[in-house]
Design an enzyme around this catalytic site. Structure first.
Site, PDB file in Angstrom:
ATOM      1  CG  ASN A 147      38.726  78.797  39.799  1.00 58.05           C
ATOM      2  OD1 ASN A 147      37.590  79.050  39.282  1.00 58.05           O
ATOM      3  ND2 ASN A 147      38.921  77.523  40.332  1.00 58.05           N
ATOM      4  CB  SER A 200      39.537  73.715  41.474  1.00 62.22           C
ATOM      5  OG  SER A 200      39.090  72.929  42.704  1.00 62.22           O
ATOM      6  CG  HIS A 240      40.479  72.794  36.697  1.00 58.88           C
ATOM      7  ND1 HIS A 240      40.158  74.078  36.728  1.00 58.88           N
ATOM      8  CD2 HIS A 240      39.229  72.216  37.808  1.00 58.88           C
ATOM      9  CE1 HIS A 240      39.447  74.542  37.701  1.00 58.88           C
ATOM     10  NE2 HIS A 240      38.680  73.401  38.198  1.00 58.88           N
TER      11      HIS A 240
HETATM   12  N1  LIG Z   1      33.236  70.535  43.057  1.00 55.39           N
HETATM   13  C1  LIG Z   1      33.797  71.762  42.287  1.00 55.39           C
HETATM   14  O1  LIG Z   1      33.063  72.546  41.790  1.00 55.39           O
HETATM   15  C2  LIG Z   1      35.005  71.143  41.355  1.00 55.39           C
HETATM   16  C3  LIG Z   1      35.170  71.723  40.310  1.00 55.39           C
HETATM   17  C4  LIG Z   1      36.409  71.419  39.659  1.00 55.39           C
HETATM   18  C5  LIG Z   1      36.992  70.549  40.329  1.00 55.39           C
HETATM   19  N2  LIG Z   1      36.984  69.753  41.544  1.00 55.39           N
HETATM   20  C6  LIG Z   1      37.902  68.848  41.981  1.00 55.39           C
HETATM   21  O2  LIG Z   1      37.479  67.562  41.939  1.00 55.39           O
HETATM   22  C7  LIG Z   1      37.759  66.671  43.048  1.00 55.39           C
HETATM   23  C8  LIG Z   1      36.752  65.954  43.730  1.00 55.39           C
HETATM   24  O3  LIG Z   1      35.763  67.195  44.131  1.00 55.39           O
HETATM   25  P1  LIG Z   1      34.239  66.786  44.388  1.00 55.39           P
HETATM   26  O4  LIG Z   1      33.515  68.053  45.035  1.00 55.39           O
HETATM   27  O5  LIG Z   1      33.715  65.790  43.610  1.00 55.39           O
HETATM   28  O6  LIG Z   1      34.504  66.162  45.795  1.00 55.39           O
HETATM   29  P2  LIG Z   1      33.694  64.777  46.692  1.00 55.39           P
HETATM   30  O7  LIG Z   1      34.177  65.065  48.208  1.00 55.39           O
HETATM   31  O8  LIG Z   1      32.314  64.918  46.410  1.00 55.39           O
HETATM   32  O9  LIG Z   1      34.195  63.368  45.872  1.00 55.39           O
HETATM   33  C9  LIG Z   1      35.506  63.035  46.527  1.00 55.39           C
HETATM   34  C10 LIG Z   1      35.415  61.471  46.115  1.00 55.39           C
HETATM   35  O10 LIG Z   1      36.723  61.101  46.345  1.00 55.39           O
HETATM   36  C11 LIG Z   1      36.610  59.619  46.833  1.00 55.39           C
HETATM   37  N3  LIG Z   1      37.973  59.394  47.714  1.00 55.39           N
HETATM   38  C12 LIG Z   1      38.334  59.933  48.661  1.00 55.39           C
HETATM   39  N4  LIG Z   1      39.589  59.361  49.061  1.00 55.39           N
HETATM   40  C13 LIG Z   1      39.806  58.489  47.963  1.00 55.39           C
HETATM   41  C14 LIG Z   1      40.987  57.581  47.562  1.00 55.39           C
HETATM   42  N5  LIG Z   1      42.282  57.324  48.444  1.00 55.39           N
HETATM   43  N6  LIG Z   1      40.904  56.559  46.675  1.00 55.39           N
HETATM   44  C15 LIG Z   1      39.866  56.846  45.633  1.00 55.39           C
HETATM   45  N7  LIG Z   1      38.557  57.838  45.883  1.00 55.39           N
HETATM   46  C16 LIG Z   1      38.816  58.633  47.121  1.00 55.39           C
HETATM   47  C17 LIG Z   1      35.521  60.143  47.927  1.00 55.39           C
HETATM   48  O11 LIG Z   1      35.177  58.697  48.327  1.00 55.39           O
HETATM   49  C18 LIG Z   1      34.683  60.641  47.156  1.00 55.39           C
HETATM   50  O12 LIG Z   1      33.675  59.962  46.274  1.00 55.39           O
HETATM   51  C19 LIG Z   1      38.647  67.702  43.916  1.00 55.39           C
HETATM   52  O13 LIG Z   1      39.903  67.750  43.677  1.00 55.39           O
HETATM   53  C20 LIG Z   1      37.935  69.221  43.481  1.00 55.39           C
HETATM   54  O14 LIG Z   1      39.090  70.124  43.679  1.00 55.39           O
HETATM   55  C21 LIG Z   1      35.919  70.275  42.066  1.00 55.39           C
END
Ligand SMILES: NC(=O)c1ccc[n+]([C@@H]2O[C@H](COP(=O)([O-])OP(=O)(O)OC[C@H]3O[C@@H](n4cnc5c(N)ncnc54)[C@H](O)[C@@H]3O)[C@@H](O)[C@H]2O)c1
Length: 378
Positions: free
Chosen positions: A160, A89, A110
């Site tokens: 955003n 994001s 996204h």
């Molecule tokens: N949370 C939000 O509001 C939101 C909104 C849009 C986009 N995003 C994007 O989504 C992505 C994930 O966010 P989230 O909030 O779900 O984070 P999170 O930390 O809850 O999840 C991330 C996951 O990635 C896994 N991971 C870490 N290293 C890894 C690897 N080397 N190989 C495979 N898996 C791996 C972790 O174990 C975890 O399950 C980010 O890039 C974030 O910017 C999040």
């Protein structure tokens, strides 16, 4: 669905079962369809047969180094025609493409939270992304039942980049003495599904603070701020929002187990730290101070070619952040007010509040020439 932790895989499957289960309860899916959909998700801790995938959505932690490592690793394992996408994001798509051997096969994808409810997906075209990669990602988003919009890379992408100036307007209002719950009520009456304080609690204060830093770095003239905002104070005091049951509001579970917001004196006590004046604002003033920065940033995105048309920009705001649909989006809102009236309103606010409220030169030209974003109906 690949992860590095068994618990994360289990959490993902549990969430999928919960969401499909709700659809079964509402008779939108049969139990057979639910079973089929669940069996289509193949959970794995290893890259196994990634050699056969057509498209990968990377959604690991929001850390450029980790994303670089994962994307370059995956690129070495998939077929050379496979498309790689990132759900980042805040990280630049051009920046993530730098380490890839086939940047033409890479773009942003996204999603918006809650992903199963929000229809919008931003497909972010990097400088080297091919039309074929954009086309395949758009088609994939449509096949998922989403509404994709193609945008060019910039800090915050489209949605955003437009949302954070709106939060900027909120911070300024609070600092000048507006009651944040009153601001929420006014904006909800205006048509937003939730007011800005409530929305910040849903987004999460950690996510908001981080994204705000990225935006301030990208557009320092209007988005960098001196001193702490109410959002920062919430974050510093570990009031992250719904994720830890306290932010601008406190959260309790209702009878159905859903979070229910309640007023919390502790939040007001913290907000007091940033209040510098004791002004009172009419509903009309609150709406203007919230809407003008959001609308102006949408104008800038159109001028900077981040988004191709007014209709796509407006659709993204309605589908991605819940912009009041009956108002038709930010550019339609400016047209409805009249470009000249909008410029006059913004200029009046810019005198006091600075560049976040300053109209662009092109918008001034439009005001003078009588141009509108949408063709006037006869
Ligand atoms: N949370 C939000 O509001 C939101 C909104 C849009 C986009 N995003 C994007 O989504 C992505 C994930 O966010 P989230 O909030 O779900 O984070 P999170 O930390 O809850 O999840 C991330 C996951 O990635 C896994 N991971 C870490 N290293 C890894 C690897 N080397 N190989 C495979 N898996 C791996 C972790 O174990 C975890 O399950 C980010 O890039 C974030 O910017 C999040």
């Amino acid at each position: 669905m690949k992860d590095i932790k068994e618990e994360a895989i289990e959490l993902g499957l549990k969430e999928a079962r919960k969401l499909f289960g709700k659809q079964v309860e509402r008779n939108k899916l049969t139990t057979e369809q639910m079973a089929e959909k669940l069996s289509n998700i193949r959970p794995t801790l290893s890259y196994g047969d990634f050699g056969h995938v057509d498209l990968v959505v990377e959604a690991v932690v929001e850390n450029p180094k980790v994303k670089d490592a994962v994307l370059t690793e995956v690129e070495g394992l998939v077929d050379e025609k496979a498309i790689l996408t990132s759900n980042t994001s805040t990280i630049s798509i051009n920046r993530l493409a730098e380490n890839l051997k086939r940047p033409e096969n890479f773009c942003g994808m996204h999603f918006f939270n809650p992903v199963h409810r929000m229809p919008l997906v931003e497909v972010i075209r990097g400088e080297k992304t091919s039309d074929a990669a954009v086309g395949a990602t758009v088609a994939y988003a449509r096949a998922m039942g989403k509404t994709p919009i193609v945008v060019n890379d910039c800090p915050g992408f489209l949605v955003n980049r437009v949302l954070f100036p709106y939060f900027g307007g909120f911070s300024l209002l609070v600092e000048q003495g507006a009651d944040f719950q009153h601001v929420d009520k006014v904006m909800e009456k205006f048509g937003w599904p939730m007011g800005p304080a409530y929305l910040l609690d849903v987004v999460g204060m950690d996510t908001a603070v981080h994204a705000n830093e990225v935006m301030a770095e990208g557009f320092p003239d209007r988005m960098a701020r001196d001193g702490k905002t109410a959002i920062q104070v919430m974050y510093d005091n570990e009031r992250l929002g719904q994720k830890n049951d306290k932010g601008f509001y406190a959260y309790e579970e209702d009878k159905k187990g859903k979070p229910k917001k309640v007023s919390d004196d502790a939040a007001y006590a913290l907000v007091k730290q940033v209040v510098k004046e004791e002004k009172t604002f009419s509903d009309e003033e609150i709406i203007a101070r919230m809407m003008v920065p959001l609308c102006l940033e949408t104008v800038r995105c159109l001028e900077d070619d981040i988004v191709a048309t007014p209709a796509e920009a407006d659709m993204a705001l309605i589908y991605g952040i819940g912009f009041p649909p009956f108002r038709g989006g930010a550019l339609r809102y400016i047209d409805a007010m009249g470009v000249a009236a909008f410029v006059e309103l913004a200029d009046g606010l810019a005198d006091e509040l600075g560049p976040l409220y300053a109209p662009t030169d092109k918008l001034r030209d439009m005001a003078k020439s009588g141009d509108t974003f949408y063709a006037k109906s006869a």
